[in-house]
Write an enzyme that holds these catalytic residues in place. Structure first.
Site, PDB file in Angstrom:
ATOM      1  N   THR A 241      -6.732   7.551 -15.172  1.00  0.00           N
ATOM      2  CA  THR A 241      -5.699   8.577 -15.244  1.00  0.00           C
ATOM      3  C   THR A 241      -6.270   9.984 -15.349  1.00  0.00           C
ATOM      4  OG1 THR A 241      -3.617   9.138 -16.367  1.00  0.00           O
ATOM      5  CG2 THR A 241      -5.491   8.536 -17.757  1.00  0.00           C
ATOM      6  N   GLN A 263      -3.659  11.318 -22.530  1.00  0.00           N
ATOM      7  CA  GLN A 263      -4.197  10.663 -21.345  1.00  0.00           C
ATOM      8  C   GLN A 263      -5.641  10.217 -21.545  1.00  0.00           C
ATOM      9  OE1 GLN A 263      -1.955   9.901 -18.771  1.00  0.00           O
ATOM     10  NE2 GLN A 263      -0.736  10.637 -20.488  1.00  0.00           N
ATOM     11  N   HIS A 266      -6.389   6.516 -22.558  1.00  0.00           N
ATOM     12  CA  HIS A 266      -6.264   5.405 -21.623  1.00  0.00           C
ATOM     13  C   HIS A 266      -7.602   4.736 -21.345  1.00  0.00           C
ATOM     14  CE1 HIS A 266      -2.180   5.126 -20.041  1.00  0.00           C
ATOM     15  NE2 HIS A 266      -2.087   6.434 -20.105  1.00  0.00           N
ATOM     16  N   GLU A 332      -3.223  13.852 -10.812  1.00  0.00           N
ATOM     17  CA  GLU A 332      -2.184  12.829 -10.956  1.00  0.00           C
ATOM     18  C   GLU A 332      -0.998  13.409 -11.720  1.00  0.00           C
ATOM     19  OE1 GLU A 332      -1.751   8.355 -12.926  1.00  0.00           O
ATOM     20  OE2 GLU A 332      -3.337   9.706 -13.597  1.00  0.00           O
ATOM     21  N   HIS A 333      -1.284  14.003 -12.878  1.00  0.00           N
ATOM     22  CA  HIS A 333      -0.261  14.638 -13.713  1.00  0.00           C
ATOM     23  C   HIS A 333      -0.596  16.120 -13.878  1.00  0.00           C
ATOM     24  CE1 HIS A 333      -0.750  10.442 -15.391  1.00  0.00           C
ATOM     25  NE2 HIS A 333       0.539  10.421 -15.085  1.00  0.00           N
ATOM     26  N   ASP A 366       5.593   8.817 -18.516  1.00  0.00           N
ATOM     27  CA  ASP A 366       5.013   7.479 -18.594  1.00  0.00           C
ATOM     28  C   ASP A 366       6.065   6.423 -18.908  1.00  0.00           C
ATOM     29  OD1 ASP A 366       2.427   8.219 -17.989  1.00  0.00           O
ATOM     30  OD2 ASP A 366       1.816   8.468 -20.081  1.00  0.00           O
ATOM     31  N   GLU A 420       1.090  11.003  34.372  1.00  0.00           N
ATOM     32  CA  GLU A 420       0.155  10.251  33.531  1.00  0.00           C
ATOM     33  C   GLU A 420      -0.467   9.069  34.276  1.00  0.00           C
ATOM     34  OE1 GLU A 420       2.067   9.240  29.830  1.00  0.00           O
ATOM     35  OE2 GLU A 420       1.996  11.321  29.131  1.00  0.00           O
ATOM     36  N   HIS A 425       5.742   2.681  34.788  1.00  0.00           N
ATOM     37  CA  HIS A 425       6.697   3.251  33.836  1.00  0.00           C
ATOM     38  C   HIS A 425       7.887   3.845  34.593  1.00  0.00           C
ATOM     39  CE1 HIS A 425       3.488   2.782  30.967  1.00  0.00           C
ATOM     40  NE2 HIS A 425       4.157   3.385  29.993  1.00  0.00           N
TER      41      HIS A 425
END
Length: 441
Positions: A241, A263, A266, A332-333, A366, A420, A425
């Site tokens: 984290t 954090q 963790h 992340e945060h 969270d 092309e 096609h």
């Protein structure tokens, strides 16, 4: 305890900022060989490999990899009432937040008789990973499951590491959260082996392969998700984290310290970064961190994270530089502890989730903000989004033209096909206006 990076008076390019952001020395690349061997072993030997890996990495051999329905139901019955109430609150809020992530079907008329319907379809089956190493994460069950259910996924398998304290089964609080959400397919398997099992399936105990794997985990889980990408889809390589706080002189040092610690607890590889325009705030936070870290139940883990090269106090000249640094880091945060946080939002593009103001800590996200806490780490917020219903949805275009609508654009299609050098096609168009139907509109 924590390093200080002083960027005042320096005019830095975006490329230079990227080289200055604090990152852990650990990377997905360092674990690739070990992870590929683990996944190959699971593919070759199935349940036997998973059981041996559980003994090796989790110090316990599950009696059964698939958790029984009775054990899941018992875990819910035995759940602490306060935890049940908290989980139900989180479920209600995250369910509401997730509902807003499902795009409506849109029908567009390109021309008379020519329509395109943009619709979204969920994948059929998903595998959700819930970590179980240094902490217990029923909140990750909530985040993963509700995102999948919100998308309309019909088949959901959940994996979480076996726990030595519970005889090799999944932690009962994880099982209880799964039960509250109606999930009855739960496996006691963790790490890279679990990711490989979800991706390829294990016929020996009836685990069918999934189409998408999501959920946070350690370095080996993140590496395994990279290894199976292409076989399945993933949300992101969510590793250890991160929190980055932008703060000015109005910020409260005690709140900044509390949020950095929240954090850092963790994981030893967790990243805690403060970017501030205030040298006095930087000094106050640096002075308070050692004692605050020592006071936490996970003091050794927190201290290691704060002392690591991935954590820092960064001093900048102004908030514009703070925003540029944050976008280079792509946290992340991201928390905003400034006098006018809304004024910064237009300048901030790269973050998993942004928490605005002193009363919106990451801890709220969270659990019970209603947002999803499974977010990209390691700078991946520059190109990846957090987990949501959209993770499990595929955009699909349904195209329908009438004969007249096709005729109106036929010459253009044929011209481009010949340009092309793909004449077949063009022939597929002209065939519809030749033969017995040539004169019909």
């Amino acid at each position: 305890m924590i390093q200080t990076i002083d960027l005042r008076g320096r005019r830095l390019t975006d490329a230079e900022l990227l080289t200055l952001v604090p990152r852990s020395a650990s990377s997905v690349a360092s674990a690739v060989d070990a992870v590929e061997a683990i996944i190959a072993d699971v593919r070759q030997r199935g349940a036997d490999a998973l059981l041996e890996q559980a003994e090796r990495f989790d110090r316990v051999r599950p009696t059964s990899i698939r958790v029984s329905a009775d054990d899941i139901a018992r875990a819910e019955r035995d759940l602490d009432p306060a935890v049940r109430s908290a989980l139900l609150t989180a479920i209600e809020r995250v369910r509401r937040g997730t509902a807003a992530q499902v795009p409506p079907e849109v029908r567009t008329e390109i021309a008379p008789g020519a329509t395109i319907v943009q619709r979204w379809r969920p994948v059929d089956r998903v595998g959700l990973y819930v970590p179980g190493g240094k902490a217990v994460y029923p909140s990750s069950v909530v985040m993963n499951v509700l995102a999948a259910q919100g998308a309309g996924v019909a088949s959901i398998a959940l994996a979480s590491p076996p726990q030595e304290a519970f005889g090799g089964s999944v932690h009962p609080t994880i099982l209880a959260a799964a039960s509250l959400l109606g999930i009855d397919e739960v496996y006691a398997m963790g790490g890279a082996g679990a990711i490989g099992a979800l991706a390829y399936g294990v016929p020996g105990f009836g685990l069918e392969p999934v189409q998408v794997i999501t959920g946070p985990g350690n370095l080996f889980v993140a590496t395994a998700k990279r290894a199976v990408t292409g076989v399945v889809g993933i949300d992101s390589e969510a590793g250890p984290t991160e929190i980055l706080i932008i703060a000015d002189e109005t910020a409260r040092a005690d709140l900044v310290v509390a949020d950095l610690l929240s954090q850092a607890e963790h994981d030893e590889l967790a990243s805690a970064v403060l970017v501030t325009t205030s040298s006095s705030l930087a000094d106050a936070v640096a002075a308070a961190l050692p004692a605050a870290a020592d006071a936490t139940p996970h003091a050794a883990r927190v201290t290691t994270a704060l002392r690591g090269q991935q954590s820092a106090i960064v001093i900048v000249d102004d908030l514009a530089v703070a925003c540029r640094f944050s976008d280079a880091y792509a946290p992340e945060h991201l928390e905003l502890h400034v006098a006018d946080p809304h004024a910064l939002l237009p300048a901030l593009s790269h973050a998993g989730a942004i928490f605005v103001g002193a009363h919106t800590p990451v801890s709220l996200g969270d659990y019970a903000a209603g947002s999803n806490h499974v977010l990209p780490t390691g700078g991946q917020a520059r190109f990846s989004a957090g987990l949501g219903a959209y993770t499990f949805l595929r955009a699909q275009q349904v195209v329908e033209y009438t004969r007249g609508a096709l005729r109106a654009v036929a010459d253009d299609v044929v011209s481009l096909a010949h340009a092309e050098e793909l004449p077949a096609h063009g022939a597929a168009i002209t065939a519809r206006f030749s033969g017995p139907d040539a004169t019909l509109d």
